[in-house]
Design a protein around this motif. Sequence first.
Motif, PDB file in Angstrom:
ATOM      1  N   HIS A 145      28.620   9.232  14.079  1.00 48.39           N
ATOM      2  CA  HIS A 145      28.028   9.868  15.260  1.00 48.39           C
ATOM      3  C   HIS A 145      29.085  10.699  16.000  1.00 48.39           C
ATOM      4  O   HIS A 145      28.824  11.846  16.392  1.00 48.39           O
ATOM      5  N   ASP A 157      23.132  16.680  22.402  1.00 46.66           N
ATOM      6  CA  ASP A 157      22.105  16.209  23.331  1.00 46.66           C
ATOM      7  C   ASP A 157      22.422  16.583  24.768  1.00 46.66           C
ATOM      8  O   ASP A 157      21.524  16.870  25.554  1.00 46.66           O
ATOM      9  N   ASP A 163      23.377  11.341  20.521  1.00 47.84           N
ATOM     10  CA  ASP A 163      22.830   9.980  20.447  1.00 47.84           C
ATOM     11  C   ASP A 163      23.709   8.988  21.200  1.00 47.84           C
ATOM     12  O   ASP A 163      23.930   7.863  20.757  1.00 47.84           O
ATOM     13  N   ARG A 174      19.523   9.148  13.770  1.00 43.68           N
ATOM     14  CA  ARG A 174      19.549   8.730  15.178  1.00 43.68           C
ATOM     15  C   ARG A 174      19.241   7.243  15.287  1.00 43.68           C
ATOM     16  O   ARG A 174      18.405   6.712  14.565  1.00 43.68           O
TER      17      ARG A 174
END
Length: 391
Positions: free
Chosen positions: A171, A213, A254, A10
């Motif tokens: 990511h 998330d 992220d 992260r």
Amino acid sequence: MQNQLIVPRRGFSSAEFEARVARAQKIMSTHGFDALLVSAPPNVRYFTGFDSQFWESPTRPWFIVVPSAGEPIAVIPEIGAPEMALTWMKDIRTWPAPVPEDDGLSLLKATLEGLPKRFGRIGAEMGREMALRMPVSEFLRLRETVGSSIEDGSPCLWEIRMVKTVAEIEHINYICQIASDAYEALPSQISIGESEREVARKLRIDIARRGADSTPFLPVISGPGGVEQIVCGPHDRVLEKGDILFIDTGSTFDGYFCDFDRNYAVGTVSDDAHRVHEALWLATEAGIKAAVPGATTDDMFRAMSKFIEDAGAIGNNVGRLGHGLGLQLTEPPSHRLGDGTVILENMVLTIEPGMEYAPGKMIVHEENIAITRDGPRLLTKRAPRELPVIR
């Protein structure tokens, strides 16, 4: 045994941000800017790594100034200083916001006027797919009083952000894999007779359990043989035999988005629906293969449109056949005739052919890819060629 998905680290290193800024400063010089002034959350995050749920509060403006040389400067409310200090940022200037009579404006003006001048121009978020996160009246006052010309910096900012770093791509790959796995598992979790809202709730929970998330974008739409639109919903409509169930997700890890859809047959669907699904699957293959360095978005559009036209499309209200992807659900470029963007290594793109094949019956396919020097790299798990069935 399936390989376990590796969770990317992260955040990003200081070296990552230093490289981003150094590249940005080279691009700024070609555009003739002494600095970039950004205020929108994706741009703030891109240059600093700062993120906060407090973006939901519009009371206070936040500013990042990227000068032509040296490190960025944060001009932010005092309330955000402790968290900003945890990023790589060193020059953090604050005021006790909110102060409506001068909400950081004089501090921002002094910061901009303290920078070296070569071009006398500052780039700001004034163009397509950009937004100022400050009162327009205050922005106009800044333009009138600061000692440089503040002009549209959006083309410069998009040139910077359209090409991703290796860490950014990983990511995006991670969130694409999470959503792909959730899509594959969905048929075993839902059944005919459930509502679109219940399907959305179950999928959202599963995506979160797998490591996302957030899922800010999740239209779940159903209709006999196809859907009327692809951006609104879910509604209370109940799944019935003969429906196509369309789901699109923009989930994040992220800060970085995936954006791709899947289609499901509810029980048995018409031969026409199967035929169009097959044509779009082939169009997607063609779009992926066309996405190579040096090609253009127009080339990608043409590669996909041939299959769509041959399948008897009567319309496509999406207006394009894919787009860029990153810190925002949709970013430039747009795969449409006339866009003309040259495809470069390390761009991340969606491939999104769709068509209305009968009144009120639309089917859309979408995958996410990264561009490598050798061609496209699929980030999503490829949709099955045969429609998965909900029973």
